[in-house]
Design a protein around this motif. Structure first.
Motif, PDB file in Angstrom:
ATOM      1  N   LYS A  31      10.808   0.877  -5.951  1.00 20.07           N
ATOM      2  CA  LYS A  31       9.963  -0.042  -5.181  1.00 20.07           C
ATOM      3  C   LYS A  31       8.533  -0.077  -5.733  1.00 20.07           C
ATOM      4  CE  LYS A  31      12.722   0.157  -0.969  1.00 20.07           C
ATOM      5  NZ  LYS A  31      13.830   0.936  -1.528  1.00 20.07           N
ATOM      6  N   TRP A  32       8.429  -0.056  -7.054  1.00 25.82           N
ATOM      7  CA  TRP A  32       7.125  -0.112  -7.730  1.00 25.82           C
ATOM      8  C   TRP A  32       6.931  -1.487  -8.361  1.00 25.82           C
ATOM      9  CZ3 TRP A  32       6.459   4.909 -11.150  1.00 25.82           C
ATOM     10  CH2 TRP A  32       6.507   6.035 -10.306  1.00 25.82           C
ATOM     11  N   ARG A  33       5.707  -1.944  -8.326  1.00 24.21           N
ATOM     12  CA  ARG A  33       5.311  -3.159  -9.052  1.00 24.21           C
ATOM     13  C   ARG A  33       3.944  -2.921  -9.686  1.00 24.21           C
ATOM     14  NH1 ARG A  33       8.100  -7.987  -7.892  1.00 24.21           N
ATOM     15  NH2 ARG A  33       9.517  -7.844  -6.111  1.00 24.21           N
ATOM     16  N   PRO A  58      13.043   3.741 -14.695  1.00 20.39           N
ATOM     17  CA  PRO A  58      14.102   2.832 -14.239  1.00 20.39           C
ATOM     18  C   PRO A  58      13.549   1.479 -13.799  1.00 20.39           C
ATOM     19  CG  PRO A  58      13.556   4.352 -12.495  1.00 20.39           C
ATOM     20  CD  PRO A  58      12.684   4.722 -13.658  1.00 20.39           C
ATOM     21  N   GLY A  59      13.045   0.718 -14.752  1.00 22.54           N
ATOM     22  CA  GLY A  59      12.469  -0.574 -14.394  1.00 22.54           C
ATOM     23  C   GLY A  59      12.097  -1.391 -15.604  1.00 22.54           C
ATOM     24  N   ILE A  60      11.466  -2.520 -15.354  1.00 22.23           N
ATOM     25  CA  ILE A  60      11.053  -3.452 -16.407  1.00 22.23           C
ATOM     26  C   ILE A  60       9.648  -3.080 -16.850  1.00 22.23           C
ATOM     27  CG2 ILE A  60      10.538  -5.869 -16.914  1.00 22.23           C
ATOM     28  CD1 ILE A  60      12.648  -6.614 -14.800  1.00 22.23           C
ATOM     29  N   VAL A  61       9.484  -2.879 -18.158  1.00 21.57           N
ATOM     30  CA  VAL A  61       8.220  -2.402 -18.731  1.00 21.57           C
ATOM     31  C   VAL A  61       7.719  -3.405 -19.750  1.00 21.57           C
ATOM     32  CG1 VAL A  61       7.100  -0.497 -19.967  1.00 21.57           C
ATOM     33  CG2 VAL A  61       9.034  -0.028 -18.441  1.00 21.57           C
ATOM     34  N   ASP A  62       6.406  -3.707 -19.727  1.00 18.40           N
ATOM     35  CA  ASP A  62       5.874  -4.641 -20.724  1.00 18.40           C
ATOM     36  C   ASP A  62       5.357  -3.881 -21.954  1.00 18.40           C
ATOM     37  OD1 ASP A  62       3.308  -3.672 -20.171  1.00 18.40           O
ATOM     38  OD2 ASP A  62       2.647  -5.463 -19.106  1.00 18.40           O
ATOM     39  N   ASP A  63       4.819  -4.630 -22.922  1.00 15.26           N
ATOM     40  CA  ASP A  63       4.366  -4.034 -24.184  1.00 15.26           C
ATOM     41  C   ASP A  63       3.178  -3.093 -24.012  1.00 15.26           C
ATOM     42  OD1 ASP A  63       6.309  -5.382 -25.569  1.00 15.26           O
ATOM     43  OD2 ASP A  63       5.017  -7.062 -26.122  1.00 15.26           O
ATOM     44  N   GLY A  85       0.819  -1.212   0.000  1.00 17.38           N
ATOM     45  CA  GLY A  85       0.000   0.000   0.000  1.00 17.38           C
ATOM     46  C   GLY A  85       0.849   1.257   0.000  1.00 17.38           C
ATOM     47  N   LEU A  86       1.940   1.245   0.773  1.00 19.16           N
ATOM     48  CA  LEU A  86       2.847   2.385   0.814  1.00 19.16           C
ATOM     49  C   LEU A  86       3.493   2.605  -0.548  1.00 19.16           C
ATOM     50  CD1 LEU A  86       4.293   4.567   2.430  1.00 19.16           C
ATOM     51  CD2 LEU A  86       5.976   2.859   3.141  1.00 19.16           C
ATOM     52  N   ASN A  87       3.881   1.504  -1.214  1.00 17.97           N
ATOM     53  CA  ASN A  87       4.511   1.617  -2.525  1.00 17.97           C
ATOM     54  C   ASN A  87       3.543   2.187  -3.557  1.00 17.97           C
ATOM     55  OD1 ASN A  87       6.778   0.519  -1.375  1.00 17.97           O
ATOM     56  ND2 ASN A  87       6.444  -1.543  -2.191  1.00 17.97           N
ATOM     57  N   LEU A  88       2.274   1.750  -3.516  1.00 18.75           N
ATOM     58  CA  LEU A  88       1.277   2.276  -4.449  1.00 18.75           C
ATOM     59  C   LEU A  88       1.022   3.757  -4.181  1.00 18.75           C
ATOM     60  CD1 LEU A  88      -1.265  -0.680  -4.602  1.00 18.75           C
ATOM     61  CD2 LEU A  88       0.288   0.078  -6.411  1.00 18.75           C
ATOM     62  N   GLN A  89       1.000   4.114  -2.889  1.00 16.87           N
ATOM     63  CA  GLN A  89       0.823   5.525  -2.538  1.00 16.87           C
ATOM     64  C   GLN A  89       1.991   6.340  -3.081  1.00 16.87           C
ATOM     65  OE1 GLN A  89       0.876   6.273   1.649  1.00 16.87           O
ATOM     66  NE2 GLN A  89       0.455   8.462   1.435  1.00 16.87           N
ATOM     67  N   ASN A  90       3.191   5.805  -2.947  1.00 19.28           N
ATOM     68  CA  ASN A  90       4.388   6.463  -3.455  1.00 19.28           C
ATOM     69  C   ASN A  90       4.289   6.648  -4.968  1.00 19.28           C
ATOM     70  OD1 ASN A  90       7.109   7.419  -3.537  1.00 19.28           O
ATOM     71  ND2 ASN A  90       7.742   5.372  -4.179  1.00 19.28           N
ATOM     72  N   ALA A  91       3.824   5.632  -5.691  1.00 21.35           N
ATOM     73  CA  ALA A  91       3.666   5.724  -7.139  1.00 21.35           C
ATOM     74  C   ALA A  91       2.649   6.797  -7.510  1.00 21.35           C
ATOM     75  CB  ALA A  91       3.246   4.368  -7.715  1.00 21.35           C
ATOM     76  N   ILE A 121       4.671  -0.756 -15.788  1.00 21.11           N
ATOM     77  CA  ILE A 121       5.940  -0.968 -15.093  1.00 21.11           C
ATOM     78  C   ILE A 121       5.774  -2.197 -14.209  1.00 21.11           C
ATOM     79  CG2 ILE A 121       7.653   0.019 -13.531  1.00 21.11           C
ATOM     80  CD1 ILE A 121       6.577   2.793 -14.366  1.00 21.11           C
ATOM     81  N   LEU A 122       6.358  -3.302 -14.637  1.00 22.70           N
ATOM     82  CA  LEU A 122       6.207  -4.552 -13.905  1.00 22.70           C
ATOM     83  C   LEU A 122       6.992  -4.529 -12.597  1.00 22.70           C
ATOM     84  CD1 LEU A 122       6.516  -7.067 -16.884  1.00 22.70           C
ATOM     85  CD2 LEU A 122       4.431  -6.107 -15.882  1.00 22.70           C
ATOM     86  N   PHE A 123       8.210  -3.970 -12.665  1.00 20.39           N
ATOM     87  CA  PHE A 123       9.067  -3.970 -11.484  1.00 20.39           C
ATOM     88  C   PHE A 123      10.122  -2.890 -11.657  1.00 20.39           C
ATOM     89  CE2 PHE A 123      12.628  -6.302  -9.058  1.00 20.39           C
ATOM     90  CZ  PHE A 123      12.241  -5.747  -7.857  1.00 20.39           C
ATOM     91  N   ALA A 124      10.155  -1.956 -10.718  1.00 18.91           N
ATOM     92  CA  ALA A 124      11.189  -0.926 -10.680  1.00 18.91           C
ATOM     93  C   ALA A 124      11.809  -0.972  -9.287  1.00 18.91           C
ATOM     94  CB  ALA A 124      10.591   0.451 -10.960  1.00 18.91           C
ATOM     95  N   PRO A 125      12.869  -1.763  -9.110  1.00 17.13           N
ATOM     96  CA  PRO A 125      13.364  -2.047  -7.762  1.00 17.13           C
ATOM     97  C   PRO A 125      13.796  -0.815  -6.977  1.00 17.13           C
ATOM     98  CG  PRO A 125      14.875  -2.884  -9.454  1.00 17.13           C
ATOM     99  CD  PRO A 125      13.617  -2.504 -10.142  1.00 17.13           C
ATOM    100  N   ASN A 126      14.432   0.149  -7.648  1.00 14.57           N
ATOM    101  CA  ASN A 126      14.911   1.318  -6.910  1.00 14.57           C
ATOM    102  C   ASN A 126      13.794   2.303  -6.577  1.00 14.57           C
ATOM    103  OD1 ASN A 126      17.675   0.604  -6.694  1.00 14.57           O
ATOM    104  ND2 ASN A 126      17.936   1.087  -8.854  1.00 14.57           N
TER     105      ASN A 126
END
Length: 409
Positions: free
Chosen positions: A189-191, A173-178, A134-140, A182-187
């Protein structure tokens, strides 16, 4: 009697229009006769298609050229101010944006610090996974609000034009699909952040999302140090490390589109834990974040402070930057041994430390690469400095517009 499908002529015209536009984009200024020679299309066809492109505000007549005998030809140019594009480099701790014309010329730019959730910035260790999510989604959400505000400001700077804003490109700065998720941006902390969908709904414009290092590679290939070089690896050195891989002048993205995460190569088997879940990742030892962690022991808190101290010949800081350069060179040596590129281009924020990094990087590469691989390979620093990704992101938007024009959409 055989009836020819009516769509054939329309399709042929679309194809030929795309060919003529491509000729103007690559070779302007040039005349109608030169387009005919370059493309093999007859002069009458070229003349008709050029007029269509002029009527569509994509091509301009630019006065007479040199005569080879007889009447001087009218030269043609692409109309770079037919529309404008927005490019965004979404960093871990900053947002950099640009408004460019259709030829990539910068019209307006801005940069803002990216404010993260204060609790997350302090590294709060939450035991409850749902609470952390929840914190990560709020951050996004907070970051996307800031991103949206930057895009709005840039759009307001656009002059009047036939096509207006043709699109938005964003490097992340992360893995992006077609689908631009943003599937995963480790730095960060987004998914699973549906960034493309959110921005398209907000602005009603085509949006392209890609990995920041891929955008940086495209920026350098199109406008910077990589122009005309077939095989190049762009190494984005910021808070983390990412790479954009260009082989035979084409961006290589791998089977699933996720290639280039070389910042997470393991260079120390039982090394520090990484935000990606691995240990001993290259970016833990050779990034801006790695530099700042070590610099904190010397009382420095920012890259800007370190660059100022290095410029004043602070031996401790110079030695620290060179140490980071040694780790950076070790990772680049692995890249060179695998890909055998023409050049490796170091970009993003750490490229600002080029004069202190370069000797250490070069020494490590010379020591660690196979001699046949390094024989003709060069290490360059980004010509666009820390603007490679934002310029490349804007180019994505322009390229998408051209693709639609050429396909007749």
């Amino acid at each position: 009697m055989k009836i020819k499908p009516t769509g054939d002529l329309a399709l042929i015209k679309k194809i030929n229009t795309a060919i003529v536009l491509e000729a103007v984009l690559k070779h302007a200024p040039l005349s109608r006769a030169q387009i005919s020679e370059l493309t093999g299309l007859n002069k009458a066809t070229v003349s008709s298609l050029v007029q269509d492109l002029i009527d569509s505000h994509l091509v301009l007549e630019n006065g007479p050229g040199q005569s080879s005998g007889g009447r001087k030809p009218v030269m043609l140019l692409f109309n770079g101010t037919a529309g404008y594009a927005v490019g965004i480099d979404l960093g871990v701790n900053y947002i950099r944006g640009m408004l460019v014309d259709m030829e990539g010329n910068v019209i307006a730019e801005l940069q803002r610090g990216l404010k993260q959730n204060s609790e997350q910035q302090r590294g709060l260790d939450l035991q409850n996974a749902e609470l952390q999510r929840g914190l990560n989604l709020q951050n996004a959400e907070q970051a996307i609000d800031q991103l949206t505000s930057c895009i709005e400001l840039l759009i307001k700077e656009a002059p009047n034009s036939p096509y207006g804003i043709v699109g938005i490109g964003v490097g992340v700065p992360g893995i992006v699909d077609d689908n631009g998720t943003i599937l995963f941006a480790p730095n960060l902390k987004w998914r699973q952040v549906e960034l493309q969908k959110q921005l398209e709904e907000r602005f009603g414009l085509p949006v392209t999302i890609d990995n920041e290092a891929n955008a940086g590679a495209q920026g350098e290939q199109k406008y910077g140090a990589g122009r005309g070089i077939p095989n190049q690896i762009y190494v984005s050195v910021g808070i983390g490390i990412g790479t954009g891989i260009i082989l035979n002048k084409e961006l290589y993205k791998g089977t699933s589109g996720f290639s280039g995460e070389l910042g997470h190569l393991s260079i120390e088997y039982d090394g520090k834990p990484c935000s990606c879940g691995n240990r001993g990742c290259w970016e833990l030892y050779a990034s801006e974040n790695a530099l700042l962690e070590r610099a904190s022991l010397l009382g420095y808190e920012s890259l800007e402070e370190l660059l100022e101290a290095a410029a004043e010949d602070d031996e401790r800081v110079v030695a620290l930057i060179r140490s980071i350069g040694d780790y950076l060179g070790a990772g680049i040596a692995n890249i060179v041994n695998v890909f055998n590129p023409d050049v490796v281009i170091i970009g993003n924020r750490m490229s600002r430390a080029a004069q202190w990094l370069e000797p250490a990087v070069q020494a490590a590469v010379d020591q660690r690469t196979l001699p046949y691989h390094r024989e003709r390979m060069r290490i360059l620093f980004a010509e666009l400095k820390d603007q490679s990704a934002v310029r490349g992101a804007a180019y994505y938007a322009i390229s998408t517009f051209f693709s639609k024009i050429k396909s007749g959409q």
